[in-house]
Design a protein around this motif. Structure first.
Motif, mmCIF file in Angstrom:
data_model
loop_
_atom_site.group_PDB
_atom_site.id
_atom_site.type_symbol
_atom_site.label_atom_id
_atom_site.label_comp_id
_atom_site.label_asym_id
_atom_site.label_seq_id
_atom_site.Cartn_x
_atom_site.Cartn_y
_atom_site.Cartn_z
ATOM 1 N N LEU A 1 -32.895 30.990 -24.702
ATOM 2 C CA LEU A 1 -34.059 31.003 -25.618
ATOM 3 C C LEU A 1 -34.395 29.786 -26.457
ATOM 4 O O LEU A 1 -35.447 29.275 -26.296
ATOM 5 N N HIS A 2 -33.408 29.444 -26.872
ATOM 6 C CA HIS A 2 -33.436 28.048 -27.861
ATOM 7 C C HIS A 2 -34.015 26.815 -26.922
ATOM 8 O O HIS A 2 -34.642 26.119 -27.409
ATOM 9 N N ASP A 3 -33.157 26.913 -25.796
ATOM 10 C CA ASP A 3 -33.549 25.951 -24.607
ATOM 11 C C ASP A 3 -35.037 25.652 -24.317
ATOM 12 O O ASP A 3 -35.631 24.719 -23.895
ATOM 13 N N TRP B 1 -39.589 31.395 -33.171
ATOM 14 C CA TRP B 1 -38.883 32.686 -32.762
ATOM 15 C C TRP B 1 -37.853 32.440 -31.756
ATOM 16 O O TRP B 1 -36.674 32.668 -31.859
ATOM 17 N N LEU B 2 -38.316 31.666 -30.753
ATOM 18 C CA LEU B 2 -37.200 31.454 -29.502
ATOM 19 C C LEU B 2 -36.114 30.617 -30.082
ATOM 20 O O LEU B 2 -34.956 30.730 -29.634
ATOM 21 N N ALA B 3 -36.438 29.608 -31.101
ATOM 22 C CA ALA B 3 -35.490 28.695 -31.210
ATOM 23 C C ALA B 3 -34.272 29.333 -32.294
ATOM 24 O O ALA B 3 -33.296 28.626 -32.312
ATOM 25 N N ASP B 4 -34.886 30.530 -32.914
ATOM 26 C CA ASP B 4 -33.747 30.989 -33.796
ATOM 27 C C ASP B 4 -33.921 32.562 -33.402
ATOM 28 O O ASP B 4 -34.354 33.228 -34.385
ATOM 29 N N THR C 1 -29.098 28.535 -19.294
ATOM 30 C CA THR C 1 -28.423 29.824 -18.953
ATOM 31 C C THR C 1 -28.949 30.894 -18.953
ATOM 32 O O THR C 1 -28.667 31.771 -19.742
ATOM 33 N N PRO C 2 -29.693 31.233 -18.043
ATOM 34 C CA PRO C 2 -30.362 32.391 -17.770
ATOM 35 C C PRO C 2 -29.512 33.636 -17.633
ATOM 36 O O PRO C 2 -28.705 33.293 -16.444
ATOM 37 N N MET C 3 -29.473 34.681 -17.894
ATOM 38 C CA MET C 3 -28.681 35.901 -17.757
ATOM 39 C C MET C 3 -29.085 36.614 -16.465
ATOM 40 O O MET C 3 -30.437 36.738 -16.161
ATOM 41 N N PHE C 4 -28.176 36.964 -15.626
ATOM 42 C CA PHE C 4 -28.307 37.517 -14.346
ATOM 43 C C PHE C 4 -28.189 39.068 -14.733
ATOM 44 O O PHE C 4 -27.292 39.500 -15.260
ATOM 45 N N THR C 5 -29.691 39.722 -14.485
ATOM 46 C CA THR C 5 -29.706 41.125 -14.875
ATOM 47 C C THR C 5 -28.936 42.221 -13.935
ATOM 48 O O THR C 5 -28.688 43.162 -14.140
ATOM 49 N N ALA C 6 -28.745 41.716 -12.627
ATOM 50 C CA ALA C 6 -28.342 42.471 -11.718
ATOM 51 C C ALA C 6 -26.895 42.205 -11.541
ATOM 52 O O ALA C 6 -26.268 41.533 -12.406
#
Ligand SMILES: [Zn+2]
Length: 464
Positions: A269-271, A283-286, A401-406
């Motif tokens: 989210l920071h990226d 908001w995304l930065a922190d 690093t987007p998380m994989f939700t599946a």
């Protein structure tokens, strides 16, 4: 004198390794990769039943021809005509190995909704069409060809490159489970592993980020059951299990799981924050601070992807009561798709749900054993190699690093202590990715095949 001799040796080594390194004809390699993928799509590995032994033989034949030792394993353990494939390209062993893992099976097709034969490996309109082109035979052939290109080029290897094809990822994941159980010795020197579970986001033809998957949610499916006494619907009783279940489900449905920011989610989210403006960017930065602000919280969780990576989620999906309007059933049940963050303890979460449901008549039945928690570190040589190769292609695009939700096979390998990443070698338009993967008219741009092979080839060189 000794120092001079060492310098001479070093120089000699540099000259010979350069001489050994062959110039590669990338146009020919890309063409070869495309035809190999077309042939691989023709090997129908729809799971069930899988028939991955045919795919393992197909891959082994290519590896044999290249002089890369390959072995077919587990031909009886997973079922008839099923197998895992393992191959290793040897380096000098001064560093630990890196593994490339794919699953050989594909999900079923509904041919009536396809405009081409899903198992013909058709190349037309700039695409290669077919089941598995995205998930994940395309990536498997990229892995295979990148490894072959490394071998042909003569690039000196400090790390062995391991290539694994697993059965049954799309159904129960038995292939990887069996492989890790029976052949952990083959993996004991493996430091890094790459497989599906990364996603490079392309929207309207614009690459937003290169996405490396370092964690994924834990699948924790539950069934809830209430038993009662069957009778005629015309005379309501207190022993009807349906209303009792419904009340408990309503409590679960209203329950808001706490927001919890994992390190890779914070980084992600920071990226992406600079792609937003004003308070949203802040908001995304922190995000750790933002989740305490009600307005920010609402904005963040209105995005269904961000919501899913910021908390444990519960989707009530299946409901079963009576099969007749005038019959009070003996049992009512529901199923829920629960996905837990990688640091959540499933037993603790279940205890919370039981407390929320607040009815001892509701029985909880585990539908799936949670796998090992997957959270791989980001500060590694492999992550830096991916960053380098990505920035060479797109200097201004972030690697995040987007998380994989599946769920993928990665936790099965992570259980051995291997640092596992979801790596996506393609730049596929987001909409095309989501309609094709497990859907109809699955296809991959021909240009992506060549892009992927060279991209992974560079990553493999840089991680040496
Ligand atoms: Zn897959």
């Amino acid at each position: 004198m000794r120092r001079t001799a060492a310098l001479l040796l070093l120089l000699l080594d540099m000259i010979t390794s350069r001489a050994r390194a062959q110039a590669l004809d990338w146009t020919a390699i890309n063409d070869e990769a495309l035809h190999t993928l077309a042939d691989y799509i023709k090997v129908n590995t729809t799971d069930p039943p899988g028939n991955e032994l045919d795919a393992a033989r197909f891959l082994k034949k290519i590896l044999d021809k290249e002089g890369i030792e390959a072995t077919i394993y587990d031909t009886t353990a997973i079922g008839a005509n099923r197998a895992n494939l393992y191959a290793r390209l040897k380096g000098n062993g001064s560093k630990k190995a890196v593994a490339l893992v794919s699953h050989m099976d594909v999900v079923p097709v509904a041919p009536a909704f396809w405009s081409v034969d899903p198992f013909a490996g058709v190349v037309k309109d700039g695409y290669i069409w077919g089941r598995g082109s995205l998930d994940m035979k395309g990536q498997a052939i990229v892995q295979l060809m990148a490894m072959i290109a490394i071998k042909r080029s003569g690039v000196p290897l400090n790390r062995d490159i391991v290539f694994i094809g697993n059965a049954d990822e799309e159904f129960g994941g038995e292939g990887a489970v069996q492989f890790v159980k029976s052949h952990a010795d083959l993996l004991k020197d493996v430091e890094f592993l790459m497989t599906e579970g990364g996603e490079n986001l392309v929207v309207d033809g614009k690459l937003k980020y290169y996405g490396v998957g370092v964690s994924e949610k834990q699948t924790f499916w539950q069934k809830v059951v209430v038993t009662g006494v069957p009778s005629h619907g015309s005379r309501p009783t207190k022993q009807n299990p349906v209303p009792r279940l419904v009340v408990a489900l309503a409590r679960i449905a209203r329950y808001e799981t706490p927001l919890h920011v994992l390190p890779d989610v914070q980084k992600f989210l920071h990226d992406i924050a600079p792609q937003y403006k004003g308070e949203q960017r802040a908001w995304l930065a922190d995000v750790r601070s933002a989740v305490k602000i009600p307005r920010a919280r609402k904005w963040l969780t209105d995005n269904i992807y961000w919501n899913a990576i910021l908390r444990n989620t519960i989707s009530l999906t299946m409901l079963q009561g009576s099969n007749k309007t005038n019959v009070i059933p003996a049992e009512a049940s529901a199923q829920m798709d629960i996905r837990l963050l990688s640091d959540t303890d499933p037993a603790e979460f279940l205890a919370t749900l039981k407390r929320i449901a607040n009815d001892t008549a509701v029985h909880w039945v585990n539908q799936i054993e949670p796998k090992t928690k997957l959270q791989s570190p980001i500060d590694t040589d492999l992550f830096r190699a991916i960053e380098k190769a990505s920035h060479e292609r797109n200097p201004n695009v972030i690697v995040t690093t987007p998380m994989f939700t599946a769920a993928s096979d990665r936790p099965t390998y992570r259980a051995l202590g291997i640092i596992t990443y979801g790596f996506d070698p393609f730049l596929v338009e987001n909409e095309e990715m989501h309609s094709g993967m497990h859907g109809n008219n699955e296809r991959l741009a021909v240009s992506n095949v060549g892009f992927g092979v060279k991209y992974l080839y560079d990553v493999l060189r840089y991680v040496q």
